[in-house]
Write a protein that holds these residues in place. Structure first.
Motif, PDB file in Angstrom:
ATOM      1  N   VAL A  28       0.834  -1.203   0.000  1.00  0.00           N
ATOM      2  CA  VAL A  28       0.000   0.000   0.000  1.00  0.00           C
ATOM      3  C   VAL A  28       0.866   1.249   0.000  1.00  0.00           C
ATOM      4  O   VAL A  28       0.638   2.190  -0.781  1.00  0.00           O
ATOM      5  CB  VAL A  28      -0.961  -0.001   1.204  1.00  0.00           C
ATOM      6  CG1 VAL A  28      -1.698   1.331   1.309  1.00  0.00           C
ATOM      7  CG2 VAL A  28      -1.955  -1.150   1.085  1.00  0.00           C
ATOM      8  N   LEU A  72       1.757   4.847  -3.206  1.00  0.00           N
ATOM      9  CA  LEU A  72       1.408   6.240  -2.927  1.00  0.00           C
ATOM     10  C   LEU A  72       2.328   7.314  -3.504  1.00  0.00           C
ATOM     11  O   LEU A  72       1.831   8.321  -4.015  1.00  0.00           O
ATOM     12  CB  LEU A  72       1.312   6.446  -1.409  1.00  0.00           C
ATOM     13  CG  LEU A  72       0.342   5.528  -0.658  1.00  0.00           C
ATOM     14  CD1 LEU A  72       0.317   5.892   0.825  1.00  0.00           C
ATOM     15  CD2 LEU A  72      -1.047   5.590  -1.257  1.00  0.00           C
ATOM     16  N   TYR A  78       0.105   9.664  -5.716  1.00  0.00           N
ATOM     17  CA  TYR A  78      -0.599  10.638  -4.880  1.00  0.00           C
ATOM     18  C   TYR A  78       0.078  11.999  -4.877  1.00  0.00           C
ATOM     19  O   TYR A  78      -0.597  13.038  -4.818  1.00  0.00           O
ATOM     20  CB  TYR A  78      -0.779  10.096  -3.465  1.00  0.00           C
ATOM     21  CG  TYR A  78      -2.176   9.558  -3.249  1.00  0.00           C
ATOM     22  CD1 TYR A  78      -3.219  10.402  -2.854  1.00  0.00           C
ATOM     23  CD2 TYR A  78      -2.477   8.227  -3.493  1.00  0.00           C
ATOM     24  CE1 TYR A  78      -4.504   9.921  -2.679  1.00  0.00           C
ATOM     25  CE2 TYR A  78      -3.763   7.738  -3.323  1.00  0.00           C
ATOM     26  CZ  TYR A  78      -4.777   8.590  -2.910  1.00  0.00           C
ATOM     27  OH  TYR A  78      -6.064   8.117  -2.757  1.00  0.00           O
ATOM     28  N   ALA A  93      -6.517   8.626  -7.609  1.00  0.00           N
ATOM     29  CA  ALA A  93      -5.998   9.360  -6.453  1.00  0.00           C
ATOM     30  C   ALA A  93      -6.552  10.779  -6.417  1.00  0.00           C
ATOM     31  O   ALA A  93      -6.948  11.281  -5.360  1.00  0.00           O
ATOM     32  CB  ALA A  93      -4.470   9.390  -6.494  1.00  0.00           C
ATOM     33  N   SER A 117     -10.059  10.810  -5.191  1.00  0.00           N
ATOM     34  CA  SER A 117     -10.100  10.567  -3.752  1.00  0.00           C
ATOM     35  C   SER A 117      -9.792  11.840  -2.970  1.00  0.00           C
ATOM     36  O   SER A 117     -10.481  12.185  -2.012  1.00  0.00           O
ATOM     37  CB  SER A 117      -9.110   9.455  -3.406  1.00  0.00           C
ATOM     38  OG  SER A 117      -9.235   9.039  -2.069  1.00  0.00           O
ATOM     39  N   ILE A 154      -4.693   8.188   4.167  1.00  0.00           N
ATOM     40  CA  ILE A 154      -4.874   6.780   3.780  1.00  0.00           C
ATOM     41  C   ILE A 154      -5.121   5.932   5.031  1.00  0.00           C
ATOM     42  O   ILE A 154      -6.022   5.086   5.075  1.00  0.00           O
ATOM     43  CB  ILE A 154      -3.644   6.256   3.015  1.00  0.00           C
ATOM     44  CG1 ILE A 154      -3.528   6.933   1.629  1.00  0.00           C
ATOM     45  CG2 ILE A 154      -3.702   4.737   2.873  1.00  0.00           C
ATOM     46  CD1 ILE A 154      -4.517   6.462   0.594  1.00  0.00           C
ATOM     47  N   GLU A 155      -4.310   6.158   6.062  1.00  0.00           N
ATOM     48  CA  GLU A 155      -4.469   5.407   7.310  1.00  0.00           C
ATOM     49  C   GLU A 155      -5.845   5.638   7.931  1.00  0.00           C
ATOM     50  O   GLU A 155      -6.433   4.716   8.521  1.00  0.00           O
ATOM     51  CB  GLU A 155      -3.371   5.797   8.300  1.00  0.00           C
ATOM     52  CG  GLU A 155      -1.985   5.316   7.907  1.00  0.00           C
ATOM     53  CD  GLU A 155      -0.905   5.810   8.834  1.00  0.00           C
ATOM     54  OE1 GLU A 155       0.122   5.117   8.965  1.00  0.00           O
ATOM     55  OE2 GLU A 155      -1.068   6.901   9.421  1.00  0.00           O
ATOM     56  N   TYR A 157      -8.644   8.747   2.114  1.00  0.00           N
ATOM     57  CA  TYR A 157      -8.222   8.471   0.746  1.00  0.00           C
ATOM     58  C   TYR A 157      -8.128   6.961   0.552  1.00  0.00           C
ATOM     59  O   TYR A 157      -7.950   6.208   1.511  1.00  0.00           O
ATOM     60  CB  TYR A 157      -6.847   9.077   0.452  1.00  0.00           C
ATOM     61  CG  TYR A 157      -6.708  10.560   0.590  1.00  0.00           C
ATOM     62  CD1 TYR A 157      -7.824  11.400   0.643  1.00  0.00           C
ATOM     63  CD2 TYR A 157      -5.443  11.144   0.674  1.00  0.00           C
ATOM     64  CE1 TYR A 157      -7.680  12.770   0.776  1.00  0.00           C
ATOM     65  CE2 TYR A 157      -5.286  12.518   0.801  1.00  0.00           C
ATOM     66  CZ  TYR A 157      -6.403  13.324   0.862  1.00  0.00           C
ATOM     67  OH  TYR A 157      -6.251  14.676   0.989  1.00  0.00           O
ATOM     68  N   ARG A 158      -8.234   6.533  -0.694  1.00  0.00           N
ATOM     69  CA  ARG A 158      -8.102   5.116  -1.032  1.00  0.00           C
ATOM     70  C   ARG A 158      -6.776   4.879  -1.753  1.00  0.00           C
ATOM     71  O   ARG A 158      -6.415   5.654  -2.644  1.00  0.00           O
ATOM     72  CB  ARG A 158      -9.258   4.685  -1.942  1.00  0.00           C
ATOM     73  CG  ARG A 158     -10.621   4.787  -1.302  1.00  0.00           C
ATOM     74  CD  ARG A 158     -11.716   4.474  -2.293  1.00  0.00           C
ATOM     75  NE  ARG A 158     -11.554   3.157  -2.906  1.00  0.00           N
ATOM     76  CZ  ARG A 158     -12.316   2.703  -3.887  1.00  0.00           C
ATOM     77  NH1 ARG A 158     -13.281   3.450  -4.388  1.00  0.00           N
ATOM     78  NH2 ARG A 158     -12.112   1.486  -4.377  1.00  0.00           N
ATOM     79  N   PRO A 159      -6.061   3.822  -1.411  1.00  0.00           N
ATOM     80  CA  PRO A 159      -4.778   3.575  -2.084  1.00  0.00           C
ATOM     81  C   PRO A 159      -4.923   3.099  -3.522  1.00  0.00           C
ATOM     82  O   PRO A 159      -4.019   3.254  -4.328  1.00  0.00           O
ATOM     83  CB  PRO A 159      -4.126   2.494  -1.222  1.00  0.00           C
ATOM     84  CG  PRO A 159      -5.265   1.819  -0.531  1.00  0.00           C
ATOM     85  CD  PRO A 159      -6.298   2.882  -0.301  1.00  0.00           C
TER      86      PRO A 159
END
Length: 321
Positions: free
Chosen positions: A122, A126, A130, A160, A163, A283-284, A288-290
């Protein structure tokens, strides 16, 4: 002599020119640190380099313009051994060997320390994706409540950007050429792009406030005529190539419309540290989605490039040593 596995591009050509070889682990030198690569995102620029479209690149070369991993041998006290880092651009995989290997010797100026609990595949998805999306939306000056069209919406950067923009309260429309990929889009409006001029009058009669054009050469001029008067188009991708044949700015840019671009090299090294830290946090947190489409092992790098070249992905491809 300690050795490692690396995917070496031995010459320009098809995916078969990526050969898994046993090569020496790079020797640390001043200003450069050795990184144990835990994952590397795949990018279309690497595909073009492999095909021979990067005149400055000489072969053999270990490709890969980004990677994440841990510092194995540091020459910078600010980034001690064991630090989790990301690195992107700065001539990685072009002027010097990049992320398609078990270890990469990288300039200290490119290393971005990262604090995260994300799994390696993951995290590897990024940096380039991203940071490009983040920088392009910043270049557009996207604001809450506005309307954004993303052309090339099922690309990793497109997903990205959607998101990020959704988290900012932006109304989004995104395009795809492939009906079978439409399900991957999270935008409020999904549009099929058949290669001709895009029709938006029924959705947004005045046009979008911003167009993020990731298709590039084939669609850039059309995008300039889609955006509302006073709106902005940012070209930040080249899915259809680099050059717009016969482009005439005065004739083809409507009065008041702005055209800009974003170059991902802008956010390399320390310049991208704050942005990447924010991206990782979001993301965590699940904001946002990876958007990881598929993870390949290093030994399957030729298959990964074939998959990318056939435009099968809807999202990011990652390779792990």
């Amino acid at each position: 002599m300690k050795t490692m596995q690396a995917a070496v591009c031995v010459r320009a050509g098809g995916p078969e020119v990526l050969e898994i070889r046993e090569v020496p682990v790079p020797t640390v030198r001043p200003g450069w640190s050795l990184v144990r690569v835990r994952g590397a995102g795949l990018n279309r620029s690497e595909l073009r380099t492999r095909q021979g479209h990067s005149p400055s690149v000489t072969f053999p070369r270990v490709l890969g313009i980004e990677c994440v991993g841990t510092v194995a041998a540091s020459t910078d006290p600010r980034i001690p051994d064991g630090t989790t880092v990301a690195a992107v651009m700065g001539e990685m995989g072009r002027a010097f060997d990049g992320g398609y290997a078990e270890y990469a010797l990288l300039p200290n100026t490119l290393l971005i320390p990262v604090t995260t609990t994300l799994p390696w595949d993951v995290l590897a998805a990024l940096p380039e994706t991203y940071l490009t999306a983040y920088g392009a939306l910043d270049a557009l000056d996207v604001r809450p409540g506005g309307r954004l069209l993303i052309r090339g919406g099922t690309s990793s950067v497109g997903l990205a950007a959607a998101s990020i923009a959704a988290g900012q309260g932006v109304e989004i429309a995104a395009t795809t050429r492939r009906p079978d990929k439409a399900g991957a889009l999270t935008a409020g409006h999904v549009l099929l792009d058949d290669g001709g001029p895009l029709e938006l009058s029924a959705l947004w009669p005045e046009g979008p406030d911003w167009v993020l054009d990731l298709v590039g050469a084939r669609t850039a001029v059309d995008s300039l005529h889609l955006v509302r008067r006073g709106g902005t188009v940012c070209v930040a991708g080249s899915l259809s190539g680099w050059i717009v044949p016969g482009f005439e700015p005065i004739a083809q840019i409507p009065t008041g419309t702005r055209l800009t671009a974003f170059h991902s090299d802008t956010l390399k090294g320390a310049a991208g540290a704050d942005a990447l830290a924010r991206i990782v946090r979001e993301i965590e947190a699940g904001v946002y989605r990876p958007n990881v489409d598929r993870v390949f092992e290093l030994a399957d790098i030729a298959a990964a490039h074939r998959y990318m070249e056939q435009d099968q992905a809807a999202g990011k491809l990652v390779v792990v040593p």
